[in-house]
Scaffold this motif. Structure first.
Motif, short mmCIF file in Angstrom:
data_model
loop_
_atom_site.label_atom_id
_atom_site.label_comp_id
_atom_site.label_asym_id
_atom_site.label_seq_id
_atom_site.Cartn_x
_atom_site.Cartn_y
_atom_site.Cartn_z
N GLU A 91 67.47 86.12 37.01
CA GLU A 91 68.27 85.41 38.03
C GLU A 91 67.57 84.81 38.77
N VAL A 92 66.10 84.36 38.84
CA VAL A 92 65.91 83.20 39.09
C VAL A 92 65.58 82.28 38.07
N LYS A 93 66.02 82.21 36.72
CA LYS A 93 65.75 80.85 36.02
C LYS A 93 67.28 80.67 35.00
N LYS A 94 68.46 81.70 35.55
CA LYS A 94 69.48 81.43 34.55
C LYS A 94 70.16 80.60 34.38
N ASN A 95 70.35 79.46 35.50
CA ASN A 95 70.29 78.36 35.58
C ASN A 95 69.29 76.92 36.10
N SER A 96 68.27 77.41 35.46
CA SER A 96 67.50 76.19 35.55
C SER A 96 66.38 76.30 34.55
N ALA A 97 66.28 77.35 33.18
CA ALA A 97 65.52 77.48 32.49
C ALA A 97 65.11 76.45 32.29
N PHE A 98 66.15 75.80 30.76
CA PHE A 98 66.09 74.69 30.51
C PHE A 98 66.28 73.15 31.11
N ALA A 99 65.36 73.01 32.35
CA ALA A 99 65.56 72.01 33.14
C ALA A 99 65.28 70.20 32.62
N ASN A 100 64.08 70.63 31.81
CA ASN A 100 63.50 69.75 31.32
C ASN A 100 64.00 69.29 30.07
N LEU A 101 64.31 70.25 29.43
CA LEU A 101 64.46 69.75 27.85
C LEU A 101 66.24 69.88 27.86
N PRO A 102 66.71 68.46 26.43
CA PRO A 102 67.90 67.43 26.34
C PRO A 102 68.67 68.50 26.46
N ASP A 103 70.07 68.18 26.98
CA ASP A 103 71.20 68.99 26.49
C ASP A 103 71.61 69.66 26.01
N ARG A 104 70.94 69.14 24.25
CA ARG A 104 71.77 69.13 22.50
C ARG A 104 70.30 70.65 22.33
N GLN A 105 69.97 70.69 23.24
CA GLN A 105 68.58 72.16 23.25
C GLN A 105 68.69 72.55 24.37
N ALA A 106 69.58 73.03 24.84
CA ALA A 106 69.84 74.29 25.63
C ALA A 106 71.15 75.08 25.18
#
Length: 417
Positions: A91-106
């Motif tokens: 619930e904390v990271k469902k929208n931000s877990a990949f914040a530092n990754l390129p969109d193509r890898q999220a």
């Protein structure tokens, strides 16, 4: 034994909707798993290879994040999947877990379906990962059986093995065979290595704890928070992070009896309006909530209560002394490495049994434990009033983090070979 385990897990899965009626957390646990397979099919890009990371909760996510981001850089043509077991992570990271990754890898962030044979098969049929990383101590026999049968490269990072785990008990010996699914174990310490070796495994290295890599990066980013700058006004500040009622019971008396000694920022572990309201009523000094503060007047308050999530790591950068909650009761000590990386002395409760990093920092005199309000008052007064003592203890904490980094690099070196 696996068939019995699988049957009982299936029974639990069918009964979970009933438990959701009585618990908000269980309601999230159940509701979040209803759409896992459709989410995977929607969010994962077809024909793009997947690397799967699994974390039990938020702490394990933070622990695995340095490896996840480094692996993403090493495999830029892959997409990442992250699964959680607990709502407190998802619930904390469902929208931000990949914040530092390129969109193509999220790729996707989901719950992990419960460990039944059909769930494991269906999950892996959809995901078809090339590599899998389990973090710390998540061991699910049906998933491991499927991973091994499909010959999917599987690793355990920041692994911990203790004699109180099922593998070392008569009723859980059968689970040991499924550890064969792991190509390699990256372990935190010697005790884990000895325990794993006693089970007959030698495919491991003692890499250390990737949390040190995670927190050491925090000091390199901008941790400025305008409201915290305005509140502290260059005064001494005690940041009390991830606190529970047992922690409040010893912190509140000190604040009430020592007005003006320091500013206090309190970040409760649970953002519960009733509990926060009770905390406010117990405090006999000027107190304001983050959600209600005015940055132009916040400096006039003695205590700032953070009734939101996501700010604590940066708030530690404002601390003169940090108090880390959880160890006054049975909930378990929260992350001491986050404040330690900023080079400050740390105070906790005395329940450190399962936290070797805290025990070690205590031995080095960068961390101090207390059992009651009287002991807290004694050590906190000394730390606030004796600058030399405070500085020396803080330097020990910072050095402890810096000298234990490098676990992520060892994982990447193995993958490169």
């Amino acid at each position: 034994m696996r068939r019995l385990y699988s049957f009982l897990t299936s029974v639990v899965e069918r009964s979970l909707p009933v438990t959701g009626v009585f618990s908000d957390k269980m309601r999230l646990f159940v509701r979040g798993r209803t759409a896992v397979f459709s989410t995977l099919m929607k969010d994962l890009e077809d024909r793009k290879p997947v690397i799967w990371f699994h974390a039990a909760s938020l702490g394990e996510y933070e622990q695995g994040l340095p490896v996840m981001e480094s692996v993403a850089q090493q495999y830029p043509k892959h997409q990442l999947l992250l699964t959680f077991f607990s709502p407190s992570g998802y619930e904390v990271k469902k929208n931000s877990a990949f914040a530092n990754l390129p969109d193509r890898q999220a790729g996707a962030v989901t719950y992990l379906p419960l460990d039944t044979p059909s769930n494991a098969r269906d999950f892996l049929d959809i995901v078809q990962p090339e590599m899998v990383f389990f973090i710390k101590y998540e061991f699910w026999p049906n998933y491991l059986k499927e991973l091994k049968s499909r010959k999917i490269r599987t690793f355990l990072i920041s692994g911990v093995f203790r004699e109180n785990q099922a593998f070392f008990k008569p009723f859980g010996k059968w689970m040991t065979q499924y550890l064969d699914a792991f190509e390699h174990f990256f372990l935190q310490d010697n005790a884990s290595a000895e325990a794993l070796q006693s089970l007959g495994f030698s495919n491991f290295i003692i890499s250390g704890d990737t949390r040190f890599d995670r927190v050491s990066h925090q000091i390199e980013v901008d941790n400025t928070l305008d409201f915290a700058t305005a509140f502290c006004e260059d005064q001494l500040c005690v940041v009390c992070g991830s606190t529970w009622k047992e922690d409040d019971d010893i912190i509140v008396p000190f604040i009430n009896q020592n007005k003006g000694t320091a500013k206090f920022i309190i970040a409760p572990h649970e953002i519960n309006s009733d509990k926060i309201s009770l905390l406010q009523k117990r405090l006999q000094v000027k107190t304001v909530l983050y959600s209600e503060m005015d940055i132009n007047t916040v400096a006039s308050y003695d205590v700032l209560i953070i009734d939101t999530i996501g700010l604590l790591t940066r708030l530690y950068s404002y601390a003169t002394v940090a108090y880390v909650g959880g160890a006054m009761g049975t909930t378990g000590l929260h992350n001491i490495l986050e404040p330690a990386t900023f080079g400050m002395p740390i105070i906790t409760g005395s329940n450190l049994e399962k936290f070797p990093e805290a025990k070690r920092l205590q031995q080095l005199a960068g961390l101090f434990t207390v059992k009651d309000a009287s002991e807290l008052s004694t050590i906190l007064k000394k730390l606030l009033m004796d600058k030399n003592f405070r500085t020396q203890s803080g330097m020990i904490s910072g050095h402890y983090v810096n000298s234990n980094t490098g676990a992520t690099r060892k994982v990447l070196e193995y993958l490169e070979k």
